[in-house]
Scaffold this active site. Structure first.
Site, mmCIF file in Angstrom:
data_model
loop_
_atom_site.group_PDB
_atom_site.id
_atom_site.type_symbol
_atom_site.label_atom_id
_atom_site.label_comp_id
_atom_site.label_asym_id
_atom_site.label_seq_id
_atom_site.Cartn_x
_atom_site.Cartn_y
_atom_site.Cartn_z
ATOM 1 N N ASP A 106 0.882 -0.841 -0.341
ATOM 2 C CA ASP A 106 -0.060 -0.155 -0.120
ATOM 3 C C ASP A 106 1.100 1.309 -0.191
ATOM 4 O OD1 ASP A 106 1.017 -0.547 2.544
ATOM 5 O OD2 ASP A 106 -0.572 -0.584 2.912
ATOM 6 N N ASN A 141 -6.799 -2.580 14.816
ATOM 7 C CA ASN A 141 -8.794 -3.429 14.013
ATOM 8 C C ASN A 141 -9.066 -3.704 13.524
ATOM 9 O OD1 ASN A 141 -8.296 -1.941 11.913
ATOM 10 N ND2 ASN A 141 -8.837 -0.223 11.871
ATOM 11 N N HIS A 143 -6.864 -5.016 10.124
ATOM 12 C CA HIS A 143 -6.252 -4.260 9.035
ATOM 13 C C HIS A 143 -5.479 -4.789 8.518
ATOM 14 C CE1 HIS A 143 -4.773 -0.404 9.555
ATOM 15 N NE2 HIS A 143 -3.888 -1.148 9.621
ATOM 16 N N GLU A 186 -9.467 -1.689 5.424
ATOM 17 C CA GLU A 186 -10.223 -1.573 6.996
ATOM 18 C C GLU A 186 -11.547 -2.702 7.024
ATOM 19 O OE1 GLU A 186 -8.721 0.288 8.918
ATOM 20 O OE2 GLU A 186 -7.694 2.389 7.895
HETATM 21 C C1 F6R Z 1 2.092 -1.615 5.744
HETATM 22 C C2 F6R Z 1 0.823 -1.977 6.416
HETATM 23 C C3 F6R Z 1 0.000 -2.209 7.564
HETATM 24 C C4 F6R Z 1 0.299 -2.289 8.602
HETATM 25 C C5 F6R Z 1 -0.251 -2.496 9.983
HETATM 26 C C6 F6R Z 1 0.273 -2.305 10.967
HETATM 27 O O1 F6R Z 1 2.348 -1.382 4.765
HETATM 28 O O2 F6R Z 1 -0.237 -2.201 5.420
HETATM 29 O O3 F6R Z 1 -1.783 -2.980 7.250
HETATM 30 O O4 F6R Z 1 1.030 -3.501 8.492
HETATM 31 O O5 F6R Z 1 -0.855 -0.217 9.646
HETATM 32 O O6 F6R Z 1 1.333 -1.360 11.331
HETATM 33 P P1 F6R Z 1 2.084 -1.440 12.091
HETATM 34 O O7 F6R Z 1 3.255 -1.885 11.929
HETATM 35 O O8 F6R Z 1 2.467 0.132 12.183
HETATM 36 O O9 F6R Z 1 2.053 -1.358 13.755
#
Ligand code: F6R
Length: 250
Positions: free
Chosen positions: A74, A143, A145, A150
């Site tokens: 992403d 959450n 995701h 989401e």
């Molecule tokens: C990032 C991504 C997100 C993160 C998630 C956890 O490329 O796809 O899904 O993996 O938001 O983020 P952290 O590792 O910062 O807790």
């Protein structure tokens, strides 16, 4: 979808750094076995130590990434690649510049594309033309995701532009000077795109992920927790530290 639920292989390591080493070893072993593999990569806090360990293995243990093709999950819409909070910048800083990835083989969605919908289709085509993703690394949001899918995202969703959830904006504000600066939209691989990877490694550390992890692997697949879709995939490894694993089975 009537695919049966499959229990993932859950590994609980002794600590966050141990979990990162474990994940890095899984990735490195795939690269050594298939040097021209296609890898799916994530950003965020979770994989930072994984990438540090891959760089160490490149420098000290002959890990060769020059033939690997990579696709990131992403990118924020509206951040140019040189912006310190863009995911392209993150990948250059935390992995690509210090291991020997070939720049032309690294792909991060372009959040500045003039026609984002068209670009999203092209990103999917590029993945397909590369032979599909052999191994996809994932983190998970508080959450539930995965990538920026989401809660409420369709299991069949493909690469597309999405609105970020308020809790994601709040969680990611730590990387920006203020919450106002966090982009509201992102381009993300879909859940359907992710489920096509031949192998998936999901890593989570810390108490803040415990609820999302417990819900994701509770045996029910529900759009309220996008990561629960991973129970439909036959080759998923979940690597946790003890706090992230603390509510499993509760
Ligand atoms: C990032 C991504 C997100 C993160 C998630 C956890 O490329 O796809 O899904 O993996 O938001 O983020 P952290 O590792 O910062 O807790």
């Amino acid at each position: 979808m009537n695919t049966p639920m499959i229990s993932p292989n859950i590994v609980v390591c002794e600590s966050g750094p141990d979990a990162a080493r474990h994940v890095a070893d899984l990735l490195a072993s795939e690269i050594r076995t298939k040097p021209d593999m296609v890898i799916g990569l994530a950003t965020g806090g979770t994989p930072v130590d994984v990438y540090r360990e891959l760089i160490r293995q490149h420098r000290e243990a002959d890990l060769d990434c020059s033939r690997v093709t990579s696709f990131n999950l992403d990118e924020y819409v509206g951040l140019p690649s040189g912006h310190p909070q863009s995911y392209r910048y993150f990948m250059q800083q935390h992995l690509f510049d210090d291991a020997n990835f070939s720049p032309a083989k690294t792909h991060v969605p372009d959040g500045m594309a003039a026609d984002l919908d068209q670009y999203a289709k092209q990103y999917e085509q590029l993945i397909t033309q590369s032979g599909g993703i052999d191994l996809q690394l994932l983190g998970i949001g508080n959450n539930g995701h995965i990538a920026f899918n989401e809660p409420g995202s369709l299991m069949e969703s493909r690469t597309r532009v999405v609105e970020l959830a308020e809790e994601t904006i709040d969680a990611n504000a730590r990387f920006f000077e203020s919450t106002d600066q966090v982009p509201r939209r992102a381009i993300t691989m879909g859940i359907g795109t992710i489920l096509e990877a031949r192998k998936i490694v999901l890593m989570a550390t810390g108490e803040s992920k415990a609820g999302a992890i417990a819900e994701a692997f509770a045996g029910v697949c529900h759009p309220s927790n996008p990561a629960s879709a991973l129970q439909r995939h036959a080759n998923v490894v979940v690597v946790l530290d003890p706090p992230a694993a603390s509510r499993l089975g509760s």
